[in-house]
Design an enzyme around this catalytic site. Structure first.
Site, PDB file in Angstrom:
ATOM      1  N   ASP A  68      34.608 -51.175  -8.627  1.00  0.00           N
ATOM      2  CA  ASP A  68      33.730 -50.657  -9.677  1.00  0.00           C
ATOM      3  C   ASP A  68      34.454 -49.535 -10.390  1.00  0.00           C
ATOM      4  OD1 ASP A  68      32.398 -47.997  -8.208  1.00  0.00           O
ATOM      5  OD2 ASP A  68      32.692 -49.652  -6.827  1.00  0.00           O
ATOM      6  N   GLU A 155      20.586 -43.022  -6.929  1.00  0.00           N
ATOM      7  CA  GLU A 155      21.086 -42.059  -5.947  1.00  0.00           C
ATOM      8  C   GLU A 155      20.712 -40.658  -6.400  1.00  0.00           C
ATOM      9  OE1 GLU A 155      25.522 -41.616  -6.180  1.00  0.00           O
ATOM     10  OE2 GLU A 155      25.358 -43.380  -7.490  1.00  0.00           O
TER      11      GLU A 155
END
Length: 271
Positions: A68, A155
């Site tokens: 990523d 998150e």
């Protein structure tokens, strides 16, 4: 150069690149621009600057690996990334309701040109409504049938200079449902949820059993950190080395074998 020096140089170089793979047979799937490894392709094992000492299930037992990226990965050589054993990539696209990653368009186009299946992820911002953020993501991420499903990154972000809110779990889950529903309606693919151990536990994300998960766990297998909760992708390090990407790289694995990877792509209308 003396033989001893040559031997030392070879050792150093081998420690700084991926090892134990052969992706010479990776070719585009018929009728698409997506490159898929064959069933005979070996699983890659990438160098890790700060590896976890796995005693049970290890990342390199999974044959399908990915990465990523965001603006912090500059001038990526996507062809080299693909040739090095990367089978998919998650690319940061948007954050909140007014930010687009500086290199999203560059990474989005480059990974597609190299034939790597890719997805765009949204980093959730707790000081904007879910509906506003979903509309921002839809505005900036192309509706591309060759793309993997969208990703919602959930998150805590205590270092944020502008938003340190930590809503109640019920509010978090409600907002997540709003974002996920709007994005799925637009792209026609069920989004993936990315999260961390603390956020998963704090907000009881086990209730999202109807969504695929991408779990971060750099100090143990997801089964050890998240219990029996199912997962599709596992981010196992942030200090890996991938040919074509300068500096530390995040590395992920898919939960199945090559055949299951192909079926997952087909089931998610990746073409």
């Amino acid at each position: 150069m003396k033989p001893a020096a040559i031997a030392l140089l070879s050792l150093v170089l081998s420690a700084c690149t991926s090892v134990d793979y052969d992706f010479s047979d990776v070719k585009p799937a018929a009728g698409t621009g997506i490159s898929l490894p064959s069933a005979s392709t070996k699983a890659p094992r990438f160098y890790d600057r700060k590896p976890h000492d796995y005693t049970g299930k290890t990342p390199w037992h999974y044959p399908v690996h990915g990465t990523d990226v965001s603006k912090y990965q500059e001038k990526v050589d996507w062809q080299q990334v693909r040739n090095g054993g990367i089978s998919f990539v998650f690319i940061k696209a948007t954050e909140g309701g007014d930010r687009v990653d500086d290199r999203f368009n560059e990474h989005w186009a480059g990974s597609r040109a190299a034939g790597i299946p890719r997805s765009a992820y949204h980093f959730y911002y707790f000081c904007r409504s879910a509906a506003e953020q979903a509309r921002w993501y839809i505005r900036n991420v192309p509706k591309d049938p060759s793309a993997l499903p969208p990703v919602l990154d959930m998150e805590w972000n205590p270092l944020s200079p502008s938003c340190k809110l930590r809503p109640d779990p019920a509010v978090v889950r409600k907002e997540m449902r709003t974002f996920l529903t709007m994005v799925e309606r637009h792209y026609g693919k069920k989004p993936v949820i990315y999260t961390t151990v603390d956020f998963f536990d704090d907000n009881d994300l086990r209730s999202f059993s109807d969504y695929p998960f991408w779990l971060r766990s750099t100090a143990g297998h997801p089964d050890e950190k998240y219990g029996p909760h199912p997962w599709v992708f596992w981010q196992y390090t942030g200090t890996g080395t991938i040919p074509g990407i300068k500096g530390d790289a995040d590395i992920n694995v898919f939960a199945g074998n090559h055949g299951q990877w192909r079926k997952w792509l087909e089931s998610n209308k990746v073409r």
